[in-house]
Write a protein that holds these residues in place. Structure first.
Motif, PDB file in Angstrom:
ATOM      1  N   LEU A  40     -23.349 -32.423 -25.516  1.00 14.91           N
ATOM      2  CA  LEU A  40     -24.228 -32.064 -26.623  1.00 14.91           C
ATOM      3  C   LEU A  40     -25.570 -32.779 -26.517  1.00 14.91           C
ATOM      4  CD1 LEU A  40     -24.121 -30.253 -29.094  1.00 14.91           C
ATOM      5  CD2 LEU A  40     -23.264 -32.184 -30.407  1.00 14.91           C
ATOM      6  N   GLY A  41     -25.537 -34.050 -26.099  1.00 14.34           N
ATOM      7  CA  GLY A  41     -26.791 -34.780 -25.907  1.00 14.34           C
ATOM      8  C   GLY A  41     -27.679 -34.123 -24.867  1.00 14.34           C
ATOM      9  N   ALA A  42     -27.069 -33.734 -23.739  1.00 15.66           N
ATOM     10  CA  ALA A  42     -27.837 -33.055 -22.691  1.00 15.66           C
ATOM     11  C   ALA A  42     -28.306 -31.681 -23.135  1.00 15.66           C
ATOM     12  CB  ALA A  42     -26.984 -32.936 -21.430  1.00 15.66           C
ATOM     13  N   ALA A  43     -27.479 -30.993 -23.926  1.00  8.29           N
ATOM     14  CA  ALA A  43     -27.825 -29.649 -24.388  1.00  8.29           C
ATOM     15  C   ALA A  43     -29.006 -29.664 -25.351  1.00  8.29           C
ATOM     16  CB  ALA A  43     -26.613 -29.002 -25.067  1.00  8.29           C
ATOM     17  N   ARG A  95     -28.370 -39.396 -22.567  1.00 12.97           N
ATOM     18  CA  ARG A  95     -29.828 -39.481 -22.534  1.00 12.97           C
ATOM     19  C   ARG A  95     -30.347 -39.745 -21.129  1.00 12.97           C
ATOM     20  NH1 ARG A  95     -30.387 -43.919 -24.192  1.00 12.97           N
ATOM     21  NH2 ARG A  95     -32.631 -44.007 -23.938  1.00 12.97           N
ATOM     22  N   GLY A  96     -29.880 -40.828 -20.541  1.00 18.05           N
ATOM     23  CA  GLY A  96     -30.369 -41.192 -19.215  1.00 18.05           C
ATOM     24  C   GLY A  96     -30.011 -40.161 -18.163  1.00 18.05           C
ATOM     25  N   LEU A  97     -28.762 -39.664 -18.210  1.00 16.36           N
ATOM     26  CA  LEU A  97     -28.321 -38.685 -17.213  1.00 16.36           C
ATOM     27  C   LEU A  97     -29.119 -37.392 -17.320  1.00 16.36           C
ATOM     28  CD1 LEU A  97     -24.433 -39.142 -17.505  1.00 16.36           C
ATOM     29  CD2 LEU A  97     -25.899 -39.901 -15.631  1.00 16.36           C
ATOM     30  N   ALA A  98     -29.260 -36.875 -18.540  1.00 19.33           N
ATOM     31  CA  ALA A  98     -29.968 -35.612 -18.721  1.00 19.33           C
ATOM     32  C   ALA A  98     -31.433 -35.744 -18.341  1.00 19.33           C
ATOM     33  CB  ALA A  98     -29.831 -35.144 -20.171  1.00 19.33           C
ATOM     34  N   GLY A  99     -32.067 -36.846 -18.750  1.00 18.30           N
ATOM     35  CA  GLY A  99     -33.469 -37.041 -18.398  1.00 18.30           C
ATOM     36  C   GLY A  99     -33.681 -37.145 -16.905  1.00 18.30           C
ATOM     37  N   GLY A 146     -21.178 -40.785 -26.529  1.00 18.17           N
ATOM     38  CA  GLY A 146     -21.389 -39.816 -25.458  1.00 18.17           C
ATOM     39  C   GLY A 146     -22.806 -39.278 -25.461  1.00 18.17           C
ATOM     40  N   ALA A 147     -23.344 -38.978 -26.653  1.00 18.32           N
ATOM     41  CA  ALA A 147     -24.725 -38.487 -26.756  1.00 18.32           C
ATOM     42  C   ALA A 147     -25.715 -39.541 -26.276  1.00 18.32           C
ATOM     43  CB  ALA A 147     -25.029 -38.090 -28.199  1.00 18.32           C
ATOM     44  N   LEU A 148     -25.412 -40.811 -26.551  1.00 16.41           N
ATOM     45  CA  LEU A 148     -26.277 -41.896 -26.099  1.00 16.41           C
ATOM     46  C   LEU A 148     -26.237 -42.025 -24.578  1.00 16.41           C
ATOM     47  CD1 LEU A 148     -28.094 -44.006 -27.490  1.00 16.41           C
ATOM     48  CD2 LEU A 148     -26.175 -45.593 -27.394  1.00 16.41           C
ATOM     49  N   VAL A 149     -25.043 -41.908 -24.010  1.00 11.20           N
ATOM     50  CA  VAL A 149     -24.886 -41.963 -22.550  1.00 11.20           C
ATOM     51  C   VAL A 149     -25.632 -40.806 -21.881  1.00 11.20           C
ATOM     52  CG1 VAL A 149     -23.201 -41.721 -20.680  1.00 11.20           C
ATOM     53  CG2 VAL A 149     -22.697 -43.206 -22.633  1.00 11.20           C
ATOM     54  N   THR A 173     -30.969 -25.785 -15.105  1.00 16.73           N
ATOM     55  CA  THR A 173     -29.646 -26.171 -14.595  1.00 16.73           C
ATOM     56  C   THR A 173     -28.946 -27.126 -15.559  1.00 16.73           C
ATOM     57  OG1 THR A 173     -30.451 -25.917 -12.330  1.00 16.73           O
ATOM     58  CG2 THR A 173     -28.420 -27.180 -12.646  1.00 16.73           C
ATOM     59  N   VAL A 174     -29.700 -28.103 -16.076  1.00 18.17           N
ATOM     60  CA  VAL A 174     -29.114 -29.077 -16.994  1.00 18.17           C
ATOM     61  C   VAL A 174     -28.600 -28.383 -18.252  1.00 18.17           C
ATOM     62  CG1 VAL A 174     -29.588 -31.088 -18.436  1.00 18.17           C
ATOM     63  CG2 VAL A 174     -30.517 -30.974 -16.124  1.00 18.17           C
ATOM     64  N   ALA A 175     -29.410 -27.485 -18.825  1.00 12.48           N
ATOM     65  CA  ALA A 175     -29.006 -26.789 -20.047  1.00 12.48           C
ATOM     66  C   ALA A 175     -27.807 -25.885 -19.798  1.00 12.48           C
ATOM     67  CB  ALA A 175     -30.179 -25.967 -20.594  1.00 12.48           C
ATOM     68  N   LEU A 176     -27.786 -25.195 -18.665  1.00 10.57           N
ATOM     69  CA  LEU A 176     -26.686 -24.281 -18.349  1.00 10.57           C
ATOM     70  C   LEU A 176     -25.361 -25.031 -18.288  1.00 10.57           C
ATOM     71  CD1 LEU A 176     -26.502 -21.221 -17.644  1.00 10.57           C
ATOM     72  CD2 LEU A 176     -26.545 -21.883 -15.246  1.00 10.57           C
TER      73      LEU A 176
END
Length: 473
Positions: A363-366, A310-314, A305-308, A324-327
């Motif tokens: 968690l990856g996005a956070a 990466r691309g979405l959060a970036g 999930g953390a690997l997935v 917005t992403v962090a929230l």
């Protein structure tokens, strides 16, 4: 450049997660108590904190490429010596060598990529940088379990050698030669700051790491190093504020709202990440009776999930901004941890793995959003200090999270031995994890709301104004 740095960093990342599954075996092989063998992990962590603050000064003295190769060489030597260790004491000393090199490499990787990006597409850059930290939790425990199943513990260190050798070769080929000009005066080392900050950080982390052997924070073995560490760090802050320039780490960086808010969130994110990484394997082993390898396999969904993420959060960081992403991410981390606060000895492992996958994405996005936000609006020469500050904040947050959750777990488990009684103790610890993560949600509002305009590819190129009439055109 990204591939070059990731290959070198993989050895460091794997080393921190692989060794955790071998401590019991090392205690038997060396005929040493577990309290002594635990120093194999503890001394590595302390060494990392000694050298993290030195990364910025060392880069300014010899250049990023040289420093990266030297640090990789040091990690290679430490790995080889650790693999050849003949006693618990020798292994602990050689792990110190590894930690000193690894402490420089991680902030330096962030600095080199951020400086190369020149402020453009920070979300995409952060997605690249976090590849090693995403792969570590996925492959580290499983790789460690497989190595111990097929060979002895020495191969846990031999496996680092190819990463180091290939990483050094790639660095000589692909990293830009950024050595300072011979006629430029070299940056002077802040000796006073070094003697305050490095041992202060190490003492703070050491005090927190001793909570695992104590029942509370008030014991002398926890309280003395903890207070000593806080006093030394406080002394460093006062010393740095009195100096106009040249301090080991520029604490005035906290005047940037992006750095201050990101560091706070990374501190809380470290609590959630490292605290849960301690709780989850223990839960699967003590309540569900899983082996170390089995617990590592059950944790794979969170790493995937953390690997997935990466691309979405970036992608969304560059589109809507890190706030917005962090929230959204911190909210989902808290929500996806709630199911673990209701676990019992009979809770379905399939259900928990599904929750772990969602938690891994969040968690990856956070972690990516505040880490990227810290560099928004910074000058080229400010990036090394921001890299060091954010790295230290995350690592100390992890040490605090592990210490708090160990105390909560010990107080609620007591002398319990049955799976149902143990599960009840883990319920309380996971509720604390939820609460500590939820505390970060309102702080996300302090992050930058929108992405910065893309910087020019060449910072020296002059901007051409739009002509005011056709004659000028």
């Amino acid at each position: 450049m990204a591939i070059t740095l990731i290959v070198g960093a993989l050895g460091v990342v794997f080393d921190t997660t692989i060794i955790s599954v071998a401590l019991n075996g090392l205690a038997k092989d060396f005929d040493a108590p577990l309290s002594t063998i635990q120093w194999v992990s503890t001394v590595y962590l302390l060494a990392v904190f000694i050298t993290i603050p030195l990364a910025g000064w060392a880069q300014s003295r010899i250049g990023g490429r040289r420093l990266w190769i030297v640090a990789l060489g040091g990690f290679l030597v430490g790995s080889l010596l650790s693999a050849l260790a003949w006693s618990a004491a020798s292994l602990i000393v050689f792990r110190l060598v590894q930690g000193l090199a690894g402490g420089i490499m991680m902030p330096l990787m962030y600095t080199l990529l951020m400086q190369a990006a020149k402020g453009r597409n920070i979300g995409k850059v952060m997605a690249i940088i976090t590849v090693p930290t995403a792969l570590g939790p996925i492959l580290g425990p499983v790789l460690g379990g497989l190595i111990l199943h097929l060979a002895n513990w020495r191969w846990l260190f031999f496996i680092n050698i190819p990463f180091c050798l290939v990483g050094m070769w790639l660095a000589r080929r692909n990293l830009p030669d950024d050595r300072p000009a011979p006629d430029r005066p070299g940056a002077r080392l802040d000796i006073v700051g070094l003697l305050l900050l490095c041992p202060g950080s190490a003492a703070l982390v050491y005090g927190l790491s001793q909570v695992g052997d104590s029942t509370a924070f008030v014991s002398a073995q926890v309280l003395i190093p903890l207070l000593a560490g806080l006093a030394l760090i406080g002394g460093f802050i006062a010393w740095a504020l009195l100096r106009d320039t040249g301090s080991l780490v520029d604490v005035r960086m906290f005047r940037h709202r992006s750095v201050a808010s990101s560091s706070t969130l990374l501190f809380l994110g470290g609590i959630s990440l490292f605290g849960s990484m301690m709780l989850l394997p223990l839960y699967f082993q003590q309540v569900h009776g899983a082996s170390p390898l089995g617990a590592g396999l059950l944790l794979i969904p969170q790493g995937v999930g953390a690997l997935v993420a990466r691309g979405l959060a970036g992608k969304y960081m560059d589109r809507v901004g890190p706030r917005t992403v962090a929230l959204v991410a911190f909210g989902f981390v808290a929500a996806s941890t709630v199911p673990f606060a209701f676990v019992t000895a009979d809770t379905s492992e399939i259900l928990l793995m599904a929750a772990l996958f969602i938690r891994g994405i969040a968690l990856g996005a956070a972690m990516i959003a505040p880490m990227g936000a810290a560099f928004v609006g910074l000058k080229h020469e400010e990036i090394p200090d921001a890299s060091i500050i954010t790295r230290v904040a995350q690592q100390i947050g992890g040490a605090v999270g592990v210490a708090i959750l160990i105390v909560v777990l010990q107080q609620n488990i007591g002398d319990a031995h049955t799976p149902s009684a143990l599960a009840n103790g883990f319920d309380h610890a996971f509720w604390w994890c939820v609460a500590l993560t939820a505390a970060a949600v309102p702080l996300c509002l302090r992050l930058p709301s929108l992405p910065e305009p893309a910087a020019s590819a060449d910072s020296n190129t002059k901007k051409i104004d739009k002509p005011t009439d056709f004659t000028a055109a």
